[in-house]
Design an enzyme around this catalytic site. Structure first.
Site, short mmCIF file in Angstrom:
data_model
loop_
_atom_site.label_atom_id
_atom_site.label_comp_id
_atom_site.label_asym_id
_atom_site.label_seq_id
_atom_site.Cartn_x
_atom_site.Cartn_y
_atom_site.Cartn_z
N ASP A 170 -13.90 -3.56 -4.88
CA ASP A 170 -12.85 -2.48 -4.52
C ASP A 170 -11.31 -3.28 -4.78
O ASP A 170 -11.19 -4.23 -5.13
CB ASP A 170 -12.87 -2.31 -3.05
CG ASP A 170 -12.50 -0.75 -2.62
OD1 ASP A 170 -11.81 -0.14 -3.55
OD2 ASP A 170 -12.83 -0.33 -1.71
N ASP A 231 -11.80 8.91 -3.15
CA ASP A 231 -13.26 8.94 -2.54
C ASP A 231 -13.94 10.49 -2.28
O ASP A 231 -13.35 11.49 -1.98
CB ASP A 231 -13.16 8.38 -1.24
CG ASP A 231 -12.64 6.71 -1.14
OD1 ASP A 231 -12.58 6.42 -2.18
OD2 ASP A 231 -12.79 6.14 -0.12
C1 GLA Z 1 -12.43 2.41 -0.77
C2 GLA Z 1 -13.44 3.08 -1.71
C3 GLA Z 1 -14.64 3.60 -1.12
C4 GLA Z 1 -15.30 2.58 0.04
C5 GLA Z 1 -13.87 2.22 1.13
C6 GLA Z 1 -14.68 1.14 2.08
O1 GLA Z 1 -11.81 3.93 -0.15
O2 GLA Z 1 -12.94 3.88 -2.67
O3 GLA Z 1 -15.66 3.77 -1.97
O4 GLA Z 1 -15.62 1.56 -0.64
O5 GLA Z 1 -12.95 1.74 0.32
O6 GLA Z 1 -13.52 0.73 2.84
#
Ligand code: GLA
Length: 420
Positions: A170, A231
């Site tokens: 990430d 997301d």
């Molecule tokens: C970000 C990523 C998600 C997930 C969260 C976890 O938002 O884009 O896919 O992994 O972090 O905290």
């Protein structure tokens, strides 16, 4: 339905077909050379459904713990998921203890992961599956656990020692674009140096877009897949916005995808709460057209037979996993109906028609076959099969014919055109 034409193929048509074969087989940009993700990764990832639930006292069945992953591994093996290709069982954020160990290594929360990641990896491997893990290029993970900045080499080695097979990396808590870029590259090389085959799943472009346009040719040299956009949530609004982003940026992102490196529009949320049946069909069909990693985030212990059948639909999975590895694109949008298409191996094409009108009932849409596949999808004729919402052989069509379909609001009709 039209009867198959008996006219023999002319030399001109054969030449056109040959040209199409040559054009579509032309290799894409250079890729991360780890031999992995030759087709989009398939598996399960905990985030959308289970998020950062660390309270195993209150919610022992849905907290992020080895028990959850062991149960999912068992079901992936026993309920046919592994057989259709879902192979990577992936941990997302919130698996870590709040601090590194005395040697500077990341460690799993000892209460929630008493066997450690090594033990969990052994279990997952014993089921014939692979294990994915999560870390962050910055100073902290998005949920505030230890980040890998300054520890890339040791973290790569730790993951390899544990037997990890995929890393989702990430991009939260980075100080600068330079840190982001250098960090993603550094971790890619560090993973390669371990000698273990570890799929490298990045979010590099997602964190870069607000500042500047990512260099996808470069990203492809370091990552096996990369998130571009926000997301996914368990809602139609979210799935719709991912599709809209993808089509409006298709000039920048489609051509760079191919065996070894894929655009990642995020998890499949099929089998949860927020999508109607038609919307689930749309997500499955369009993730196949987009050559997207198929990482489900749902609860395999409680999933309807209908959602399971959709996620395990072998014909749709075959489109997603087509060995030619060309990502599809939106061909046109007219009157709230979008037509997407994707070239497949053996000169076949997948075509998806999405009805984005959220008022009224099913709508009829007529397409001229000649407008598909850059005019080459059906020369001089082809066999058309509807794969979604349910399978139906539509029969032989000629280049000059039209095809009329009926599409539910927010639903999709997915077709496959096969050369004859
Ligand atoms: C970000 C990523 C998600 C997930 C969260 C976890 O938002 O884009 O896919 O992994 O972090 O905290």
């Amino acid at each position: 339905m039209k009867l198959k034409s008996q006219v023999p193929q002319s030399g001109f048509l054969l030449a056109l077909r040959f040209l199409a074969l040559v054009l579509w087989s032309f290799p894409g940009a250079r890729t991360l050379d780890n031999g992995l993700a030759m087709t989009p990764t398939m598996g399960w990832l905990h985030w959308e459904r289970f998020m950062c639930n660390t309270d195993c006292q209150e919610e022992p069945d849905s907290c992020i713990s080895e028990k959850l992953f062991m149960q999912m591994a068992e079901l992936m093996e026993s309920d046919g998921w592994k057989d259709v290709g879902y192979e990577y069982l992936c941990i997302d954020d919130c698996w870590m203890a709040p601090k590194r160990d005395s040697k500077g290594r990341l460690q799993a929360d000892p209460k929630r992961f008493p066997s450690g990641i090594r033990g969990l990896a052994d279990y997952v491997h014993s089921k014939g599956l692979k294990l994915g893990i999560y870390a962050d290029v910055g100073n902290k993970t998005c949920a505030g656990f230890p980040g890998s900045f300054g520890h890339y080499d040791i973290d790569a080695k730790t993951f390899a020692d544990w037997g990890v097979d995929l890393l989702k990396f990430d991009g939260c808590y980075c100080d600068s674009m330079e840190h982001l870029e250098k960090g993603y590259k550094h971790m890619s090389l560090a993973l390669n140096r371990t000698g273990r085959s570890i799929v490298y799943s990045c979010e590099w472009p997602l964190y870069m877009w607000p500042f500047r346009k990512p260099n996808y040719t470069e990203i492809r040299q370091y990552c096996n897949h990369w998130r571009n956009f926000e997301d996914v949530y368990d809602s139609w609004q979210s799935v719709k916005s991912i599709l809209a982003w993808t089509s409006s940026n298709q000039k920048s992102i489609v051509d760079v995808a191919g065996p070894g490196g894929w655009n990642d529009p995020d998890m499949l949320v099929i089998g949860n709460f927020g999508l109607s049946w038609d919307q689930q069909v749309t997500q499955m069909a369009l993730w196949a057209i987009m050559a997207a990693p198929l990482l489900m985030s749902n609860d395999l212990r409680h999933i309807s037979p209908q959602a399971k059948a959709l996620l395990q639909n072998k014909d749709v999975i075959a489109i997603n996993q087509d060995p030619l590895g060309k990502q599809g694109y939106r061909l046109r949008k007219e009157d709230n109906i979008e037509v997407w298409e994707r070239p497949l191996s053996d000169l076949a094409w997948a075509v998806a028609m999405v009805n984005l009108q959220e008022i009224g009932g099913p709508r009829f849409h007529t397409i001229s076959i000649a407008s598909l596949g850059q005019g080459l999808a059906c020369i001089p004729d082809c066999m058309i099969t509807q794969l979604l919402p349910e399978k139906k052989e539509l029969g032989f069509y000629q280049w000059t014919s039209d095809l009329k379909t009926k599409i539910n609001p927010t639903g999709t009709v997915l077709l496959q055109l096969a050369a004859t």
